[in-house]
Design a protein around this motif. Structure first.
Motif, PDB file in Angstrom:
ATOM      1  N   SER A 159      -2.207   5.753   0.106  1.00 52.67           N
ATOM      2  CA  SER A 159      -2.718   4.384   0.195  1.00 52.67           C
ATOM      3  C   SER A 159      -3.479   3.998  -1.067  1.00 52.67           C
ATOM      4  O   SER A 159      -3.294   2.912  -1.619  1.00 52.67           O
ATOM      5  CB  SER A 159      -3.622   4.255   1.424  1.00 52.67           C
ATOM      6  N   ALA A 160      -4.331   4.895  -1.552  1.00 51.12           N
ATOM      7  CA  ALA A 160      -5.125   4.603  -2.755  1.00 51.12           C
ATOM      8  C   ALA A 160      -4.222   4.358  -3.951  1.00 51.12           C
ATOM      9  O   ALA A 160      -4.412   3.395  -4.715  1.00 51.12           O
ATOM     10  CB  ALA A 160      -6.090   5.747  -3.032  1.00 51.12           C
ATOM     11  N   ALA A 161      -3.224   5.223  -4.124  1.00 49.14           N
ATOM     12  CA  ALA A 161      -2.339   5.097  -5.284  1.00 49.14           C
ATOM     13  C   ALA A 161      -1.487   3.838  -5.202  1.00 49.14           C
ATOM     14  O   ALA A 161      -1.319   3.113  -6.199  1.00 49.14           O
ATOM     15  CB  ALA A 161      -1.453   6.335  -5.389  1.00 49.14           C
ATOM     16  N   LEU A 162      -0.959   3.543  -4.013  1.00 45.50           N
ATOM     17  CA  LEU A 162      -0.109   2.359  -3.873  1.00 45.50           C
ATOM     18  C   LEU A 162      -0.912   1.071  -4.028  1.00 45.50           C
ATOM     19  O   LEU A 162      -0.453   0.117  -4.670  1.00 45.50           O
ATOM     20  CB  LEU A 162       0.602   2.385  -2.520  1.00 45.50           C
ATOM     21  N   VAL A 163      -2.098   1.015  -3.441  1.00 47.27           N
ATOM     22  CA  VAL A 163      -2.910  -0.208  -3.551  1.00 47.27           C
ATOM     23  C   VAL A 163      -3.318  -0.438  -4.997  1.00 47.27           C
ATOM     24  O   VAL A 163      -3.365  -1.582  -5.462  1.00 47.27           O
ATOM     25  CB  VAL A 163      -4.129  -0.138  -2.615  1.00 47.27           C
ATOM     26  N   ALA A 164      -3.609   0.611  -5.738  1.00 49.02           N
ATOM     27  CA  ALA A 164      -3.924   0.449  -7.165  1.00 49.02           C
ATOM     28  C   ALA A 164      -2.741  -0.179  -7.893  1.00 49.02           C
ATOM     29  O   ALA A 164      -2.913  -1.057  -8.750  1.00 49.02           O
ATOM     30  CB  ALA A 164      -4.280   1.802  -7.777  1.00 49.02           C
ATOM     31  N   ARG A 165      -1.551   0.208  -7.533  1.00 53.05           N
ATOM     32  CA  ARG A 165      -0.359  -0.384  -8.143  1.00 53.05           C
ATOM     33  C   ARG A 165      -0.181  -1.840  -7.697  1.00 53.05           C
ATOM     34  O   ARG A 165       0.211  -2.700  -8.503  1.00 53.05           O
ATOM     35  CB  ARG A 165       0.885   0.423  -7.763  1.00 53.05           C
ATOM     36  N   VAL A 166      -0.452  -2.106  -6.423  1.00 50.78           N
ATOM     37  CA  VAL A 166      -0.348  -3.482  -5.924  1.00 50.78           C
ATOM     38  C   VAL A 166      -1.270  -4.396  -6.714  1.00 50.78           C
ATOM     39  O   VAL A 166      -0.879  -5.489  -7.143  1.00 50.78           O
ATOM     40  CB  VAL A 166      -0.705  -3.538  -4.421  1.00 50.78           C
ATOM     41  N   GLN A 175      -8.383 -11.277  -0.354  1.00 50.41           N
ATOM     42  CA  GLN A 175      -8.580 -10.559  -1.599  1.00 50.41           C
ATOM     43  C   GLN A 175      -7.229 -10.352  -2.292  1.00 50.41           C
ATOM     44  O   GLN A 175      -6.186 -10.506  -1.661  1.00 50.41           O
ATOM     45  CB  GLN A 175      -9.236  -9.206  -1.327  1.00 50.41           C
ATOM     46  N   PRO A 176      -7.232 -10.004  -3.570  1.00 52.15           N
ATOM     47  CA  PRO A 176      -5.957  -9.665  -4.220  1.00 52.15           C
ATOM     48  C   PRO A 176      -5.246  -8.554  -3.450  1.00 52.15           C
ATOM     49  O   PRO A 176      -5.838  -7.524  -3.160  1.00 52.15           O
ATOM     50  CB  PRO A 176      -6.395  -9.193  -5.611  1.00 52.15           C
ATOM     51  N   GLY A 177      -4.006  -8.784  -3.112  1.00 49.82           N
ATOM     52  CA  GLY A 177      -3.274  -7.828  -2.284  1.00 49.82           C
ATOM     53  C   GLY A 177      -3.500  -8.026  -0.804  1.00 49.82           C
ATOM     54  O   GLY A 177      -2.999  -7.256   0.023  1.00 49.82           O
ATOM     55  N   GLY A 178      -4.229  -9.072  -0.433  1.00 52.32           N
ATOM     56  CA  GLY A 178      -4.551  -9.323   0.966  1.00 52.32           C
ATOM     57  C   GLY A 178      -3.348  -9.639   1.833  1.00 52.32           C
ATOM     58  O   GLY A 178      -3.444  -9.607   3.058  1.00 52.32           O
ATOM     59  N   GLU A 179      -2.194  -9.920   1.204  1.00 53.59           N
ATOM     60  CA  GLU A 179      -0.989 -10.186   1.992  1.00 53.59           C
ATOM     61  C   GLU A 179      -0.564  -8.950   2.775  1.00 53.59           C
ATOM     62  O   GLU A 179       0.152  -9.068   3.773  1.00 53.59           O
ATOM     63  CB  GLU A 179       0.150 -10.663   1.094  1.00 53.59           C
ATOM     64  N   ILE A 180      -1.005  -7.770   2.348  1.00 53.44           N
ATOM     65  CA  ILE A 180      -0.713  -6.555   3.119  1.00 53.44           C
ATOM     66  C   ILE A 180      -1.393  -6.641   4.480  1.00 53.44           C
ATOM     67  O   ILE A 180      -0.780  -6.387   5.527  1.00 53.44           O
ATOM     68  CB  ILE A 180      -1.186  -5.303   2.359  1.00 53.44           C
ATOM     69  N   ALA A 181      -2.664  -7.017   4.489  1.00 56.99           N
ATOM     70  CA  ALA A 181      -3.391  -7.155   5.751  1.00 56.99           C
ATOM     71  C   ALA A 181      -2.812  -8.273   6.606  1.00 56.99           C
ATOM     72  O   ALA A 181      -2.716  -8.161   7.829  1.00 56.99           O
ATOM     73  CB  ALA A 181      -4.872  -7.408   5.478  1.00 56.99           C
ATOM     74  N   ASP A 182      -2.406  -9.359   5.965  1.00 57.75           N
ATOM     75  CA  ASP A 182      -1.852 -10.483   6.706  1.00 57.75           C
ATOM     76  C   ASP A 182      -0.570 -10.102   7.444  1.00 57.75           C
ATOM     77  O   ASP A 182      -0.241 -10.697   8.476  1.00 57.75           O
ATOM     78  CB  ASP A 182      -1.560 -11.655   5.760  1.00 57.75           C
TER      79      ASP A 182
END
Length: 273
Positions: A59-66, A108-115
């Motif tokens: 999760s940490a590595a992928l979110v950093a890329r997102v 937040q930036p990348g918040g579409e994941i939560a959505d």
């Protein structure tokens, strides 16, 4: 122990994570392999390689890329969320928590994941991020930051959740670390050799900077805690568990702080040890 062969080497994770979750998301599988191998090469015990540990690494590595604009990483995070939504509840709870810890909040930036999360996983996210300190603790933290403004950067580094609350226990542990670092000129900081220059600079900024009179700041912190002990049970528990318990032993660097403790703090220290 499961043996994942060429992609990670030995680890203690379940077949469900390996064959149902990671195998279905090639980028997640690739990242898991890279992160686990790096951890093992760095000397981490294989027993640490649990489902939750591996999922948090992924999760940490992928979110950093997102957050760097990688759309493939975003799609991988969305796919992982969908698999966790459908996964067995008992097996998957620790993995869900590990996945969510790095997911950006909505807006937040990348918040579409939560959505895009399903109801089960989104409910877990909301429960975790809807964090509020107890009123007595919130008031205590506010008084501390007004009494010792130099601690505000530490507090800001520990803000979390929808309400931007300061995580009280991690923050007070950081306050203890800063106090000891100030008294030792930074020598007590545990900065690893493999830290980047940016990580090293951030640690020095948080734990040694903005203190023209380090001893005066430490005394101000200790005097504040001394005066606050007994004000509320929640505050007493917080100060003891998150600050007093983090103080060095008499034979450790920074032990001079023990001689600056007031009678209430000394009593808490004796009881704790």
């Amino acid at each position: 122990m499961s043996d994942t062969g060429s992609w990670t080497g030995p680890w203690t994770g379940s077949a469900w994570l390996e064959h149902t979750v990671l195998a279905a998301v090639p980028l997640a599988r690739e990242v898991a392999g890279s992160e686990v191998r790096a951890g093992l090469d760095a000397g981490l015990d294989v027993d640490l390689m649990t489902d939750g540990f591996v999922m948090e690494l992924v999760s940490a590595a992928l979110v950093a890329r997102v957050q760097a604009g990688d759309l493939a990483a975003r799609d991988a995070m969305v796919a992982l969320g969908a698999l966790l939504e459908a996964g067995p509840p008992v097996v998957g709870e620790d993995i869900v928590s590990a996945y969510l810890i790095h997911v950006p909040s909505p807006g937040q930036p990348g918040g579409e994941i939560a959505d895009g999360l399903g109801p089960r996983v989104r409910a877990a996210l909301d429960q975790d991020r809807d964090h509020r300190n107890e009123p007595a603790v919130a008031a205590f933290l506010d008084r501390l930051l007004r009494a010792v403004p130099a601690l505000r950067p530490l507090a800001d580094a520990e803000r979390y959740g929808y309400h931007d609350e300061v995580l009280a226990h991690p923050f007070l542990s950081d306050v203890a670390e800063r106090a000891v670092a100030l008294l030792t000129g930074g020598a007590a900081l545990e900065i690893d050799d493999d830290w980047t220059d940016q990580e090293r600079a951030e640690a020095l900024r948080l734990f040694t900077s903005a203190a023209p009179d380090p001893v005066a700041e430490v005394r101000a912190v200790l005097d504040f805690f001394e005066s606050e002990l007994g004000s509320a049970p929640e505050v007493d528990e917080l100060v003891t568990a998150a600050f007093v318990d983090m103080l060095p032993d008499e034979d450790e660097p920074g032990a001079e702080i023990l001689g600056l403790l007031g009678p209430r703090l000394r009593a808490e220290l004796r009881q704790a040890r």
